[in-house]
Write a protein that holds these residues in place. Sequence first.
Motif, PDB file in Angstrom:
ATOM      1  N   THR A 180      34.320   2.333   4.988  1.00 48.89           N
ATOM      2  CA  THR A 180      35.671   2.717   4.554  1.00 48.89           C
ATOM      3  C   THR A 180      35.841   4.228   4.661  1.00 48.89           C
ATOM      4  N   SER A 181      34.781   4.954   4.340  1.00 43.81           N
ATOM      5  CA  SER A 181      34.834   6.416   4.421  1.00 43.81           C
ATOM      6  C   SER A 181      35.105   6.878   5.852  1.00 43.81           C
ATOM      7  N   ALA A 182      34.392   6.297   6.810  1.00 43.25           N
ATOM      8  CA  ALA A 182      34.584   6.691   8.209  1.00 43.25           C
ATOM      9  C   ALA A 182      35.970   6.296   8.704  1.00 43.25           C
ATOM     10  N   TYR A 183      36.468   5.181   8.195  1.00 42.22           N
ATOM     11  CA  TYR A 183      37.808   4.763   8.609  1.00 42.22           C
ATOM     12  C   TYR A 183      38.876   5.656   7.971  1.00 42.22           C
ATOM     13  N   LEU A 184      38.612   6.074   6.739  1.00 39.93           N
ATOM     14  CA  LEU A 184      39.558   6.960   6.042  1.00 39.93           C
ATOM     15  C   LEU A 184      39.706   8.289   6.785  1.00 39.93           C
ATOM     16  N   ASP A 185      38.632   8.760   7.399  1.00 41.09           N
ATOM     17  CA  ASP A 185      38.708   9.990   8.191  1.00 41.09           C
ATOM     18  C   ASP A 185      39.736   9.843   9.320  1.00 41.09           C
ATOM     19  N   PHE A 186      39.732   8.677   9.933  1.00 44.32           N
ATOM     20  CA  PHE A 186      40.692   8.380  11.009  1.00 44.32           C
ATOM     21  C   PHE A 186      42.127   8.380  10.460  1.00 44.32           C
ATOM     22  N   VAL A 187      42.299   7.771   9.298  1.00 45.19           N
ATOM     23  CA  VAL A 187      43.624   7.739   8.662  1.00 45.19           C
ATOM     24  C   VAL A 187      44.088   9.166   8.352  1.00 45.19           C
ATOM     25  N   HIS A 188      43.191   9.940   7.748  1.00 43.77           N
ATOM     26  CA  HIS A 188      43.551  11.313   7.374  1.00 43.77           C
ATOM     27  C   HIS A 188      43.827  12.178   8.598  1.00 43.77           C
ATOM     28  N   ASP A 189      43.235  11.821   9.716  1.00 44.42           N
ATOM     29  CA  ASP A 189      43.440  12.596  10.945  1.00 44.42           C
ATOM     30  C   ASP A 189      44.700  12.145  11.689  1.00 44.42           C
ATOM     31  N   GLY A 190      45.518  11.348  11.045  1.00 42.87           N
ATOM     32  CA  GLY A 190      46.768  10.907  11.667  1.00 42.87           C
ATOM     33  C   GLY A 190      46.574   9.820  12.704  1.00 42.87           C
ATOM     34  N   GLY A 191      45.537   9.041  12.551  1.00 44.42           N
ATOM     35  CA  GLY A 191      45.225   8.020  13.548  1.00 44.42           C
ATOM     36  C   GLY A 191      46.344   7.038  13.824  1.00 44.42           C
ATOM     37  N   TYR A 192      47.098   6.731  12.787  1.00 50.08           N
ATOM     38  CA  TYR A 192      48.176   5.746  12.971  1.00 50.08           C
ATOM     39  C   TYR A 192      49.423   6.364  13.607  1.00 50.08           C
ATOM     40  N   GLU A 193      49.468   7.690  13.642  1.00 46.30           N
ATOM     41  CA  GLU A 193      50.648   8.347  14.229  1.00 46.30           C
ATOM     42  C   GLU A 193      50.401   8.764  15.667  1.00 46.30           C
ATOM     43  N   ARG A 194      49.188   8.694  16.117  1.00 46.44           N
ATOM     44  CA  ARG A 194      48.872   9.187  17.463  1.00 46.44           C
ATOM     45  C   ARG A 194      48.726   8.004  18.423  1.00 46.44           C
ATOM     46  N   ALA A 195      49.756   7.821  19.224  1.00 43.82           N
ATOM     47  CA  ALA A 195      49.867   6.622  20.072  1.00 43.82           C
ATOM     48  C   ALA A 195      48.720   6.505  21.068  1.00 43.82           C
ATOM     49  N   HIS A 196      48.154   7.653  21.494  1.00 43.56           N
ATOM     50  CA  HIS A 196      47.162   7.573  22.571  1.00 43.56           C
ATOM     51  C   HIS A 196      45.857   6.912  22.131  1.00 43.56           C
ATOM     52  N   TYR A 197      45.654   6.752  20.835  1.00 42.15           N
ATOM     53  CA  TYR A 197      44.446   6.039  20.395  1.00 42.15           C
ATOM     54  C   TYR A 197      44.609   4.522  20.486  1.00 42.15           C
ATOM     55  N   TRP A 198      45.839   4.073  20.657  1.00 41.68           N
ATOM     56  CA  TRP A 198      46.116   2.640  20.550  1.00 41.68           C
ATOM     57  C   TRP A 198      46.307   2.016  21.925  1.00 41.68           C
ATOM     58  N   THR A 199      45.857   0.806  22.077  1.00 41.43           N
ATOM     59  CA  THR A 199      46.098   0.063  23.317  1.00 41.43           C
ATOM     60  C   THR A 199      47.585  -0.295  23.382  1.00 41.43           C
ATOM     61  N   ASP A 200      48.035  -0.750  24.535  1.00 41.56           N
ATOM     62  CA  ASP A 200      49.439  -1.161  24.665  1.00 41.56           C
ATOM     63  C   ASP A 200      49.776  -2.237  23.636  1.00 41.56           C
ATOM     64  N   ALA A 201      48.890  -3.225  23.519  1.00 43.26           N
ATOM     65  CA  ALA A 201      49.139  -4.309  22.561  1.00 43.26           C
ATOM     66  C   ALA A 201      49.091  -3.772  21.132  1.00 43.26           C
ATOM     67  N   GLY A 202      48.207  -2.816  20.909  1.00 44.13           N
ATOM     68  CA  GLY A 202      48.096  -2.211  19.587  1.00 44.13           C
ATOM     69  C   GLY A 202      49.356  -1.440  19.224  1.00 44.13           C
ATOM     70  N   ARG A 203      49.894  -0.690  20.193  1.00 44.86           N
ATOM     71  CA  ARG A 203      51.151   0.048  19.957  1.00 44.86           C
ATOM     72  C   ARG A 203      52.290  -0.919  19.671  1.00 44.86           C
ATOM     73  N   ALA A 204      52.326  -2.003  20.447  1.00 45.60           N
ATOM     74  CA  ALA A 204      53.390  -2.999  20.245  1.00 45.60           C
ATOM     75  C   ALA A 204      53.294  -3.584  18.837  1.00 45.60           C
ATOM     76  N   TRP A 205      52.068  -3.835  18.379  1.00 50.37           N
ATOM     77  CA  TRP A 205      51.888  -4.361  17.019  1.00 50.37           C
ATOM     78  C   TRP A 205      52.326  -3.334  15.975  1.00 50.37           C
ATOM     79  N   LEU A 206      51.906  -2.086  16.224  1.00 46.03           N
ATOM     80  CA  LEU A 206      52.201  -1.022  15.262  1.00 46.03           C
ATOM     81  C   LEU A 206      53.712  -0.818  15.103  1.00 46.03           C
ATOM     82  N   MET A 207      54.430  -1.032  16.220  1.00 44.92           N
ATOM     83  CA  MET A 207      55.896  -0.881  16.188  1.00 44.92           C
ATOM     84  C   MET A 207      56.540  -1.871  15.227  1.00 44.92           C
ATOM     85  N   THR A 208      55.872  -3.019  15.023  1.00 40.50           N
ATOM     86  CA  THR A 208      56.466  -4.049  14.166  1.00 40.50           C
ATOM     87  C   THR A 208      56.074  -3.844  12.704  1.00 40.50           C
ATOM     88  N   GLN A 209      55.266  -2.842  12.436  1.00 42.03           N
ATOM     89  CA  GLN A 209      54.728  -2.626  11.087  1.00 42.03           C
ATOM     90  C   GLN A 209      55.185  -1.278  10.546  1.00 42.03           C
TER      91      GLN A 209
END
Length: 404
Positions: free
Chosen positions: A233-262
């Motif tokens: 959880t700690s290592a994943y939290l680092d990703f969250v704190h680093d704006g992981g969910y806002e940076r589209a280039h980390y996500w696959t096309d399908a991942g971006r499409a999913w994120l758009m619905t959330q």
Amino acid sequence: MTVNQASFRYAGPRELAAALQDARHYTLALFDALAGAGYDDAARVPRLSIVNPPLWELGHVAWFAEWFVLRGATDSRPGAASGHSLLARGDDWFDSGTVPHGARWTLDLPPPGAVKTYCHEVLDRILDRLAHEADDDAVLYPYRLALAHEDMHGEAFMYTLQTLQSRGAPAPAGLLAPYAHAGAAGSAGEIAVPGGSFLRGGDQSSGFVFDNEKRAAVVKVAPFAIDAAPVSTSAYLDFVHDGGYERAHYWTDAGRAWLMTQERSAPRYWAREGDEWHTVRFGRPAALDLAEPVRHVNLFEAQAWCAWAGRRLPTEDEWEYAAAACLPGFAWGQVWEWTASVFLPYAGFEADRYRDYSAPWFGTRQSLRGASFATPARLRSARFRNFYTPERDDIFAGFRSCAP
Ligand SMILES: [Fe+2]
């Protein structure tokens, strides 16, 4: 591969009898927990694709055991079992192959007491029969299948509890105790695995084998380096704190499409209050435990974390090779682990008598390996292949990573 003697796969009649009673006891306890929050009434269960109405699921578990054990079914298709269900309309209500998911909310089911009576009667008859069976893999196949099926539904009841109880009253603490054996997360760091060949999957020479594990084959794996434990959880939290969910280039096309619905900036159930992060465990608010493996992340989130960290997910073969070799320090069993592999048949696959177990899902599901804290010990196996659609984050799943 070392044989896990506690595994249901090698259980003889006596062990099976005890395990079947244990599983049924637990199923009923989970049902009662859900009923205590009013979910025995299907009308009160949200119509989500990720849950079943608990009363339907309870009847289905008993019906499945009756179908394969008491009615000697050679197949899961209608007409493949002898005789009739102890419930006059059992086949109409509880066959997951013929009752569409959405229809399970509107069946005219008997009241909970009658479904429980049916559960007891089926189990009593199974135990009577089992007492006279030989300790023979072919003879015990349907009993082991019914047990594994009930254990899998037990875990499904657990994630139904997590899904529904997050909206309502907390689950009784004692209910969670039997499987609250999460243990240590395992050490950080990675294990260098030399390349080699191993016997992947299983065959019918001994014990129970799922159809998707066949045929057993010698598979070559190139050298790789894999995390000793699932991502914390700690290592994943680092990703969250680093704006992981806002940076589209980390996500696959399908991942971006999913994120758009959330509306998601962190995993399901996480909420932030100031600098503090919280989650919800079976209806109870809980502080994030940074040391334990991250859970309730889907494939897209696992892939995005890997892209951010410069890592990759292991393939199914790599995971099984590492786990089956019992590498020192290779810790698993707290969360299911997403892999890089789409769920596909092995060469020589043939559906076994539970025809809908694997075959309908090849190509549309992703393979997960390991086991979660909610998986009974008897079901755990280095070769067990779990599979879910990539967006599922309600299950008890995390992941580990490999060096690219
Ligand atoms: Fe089922």
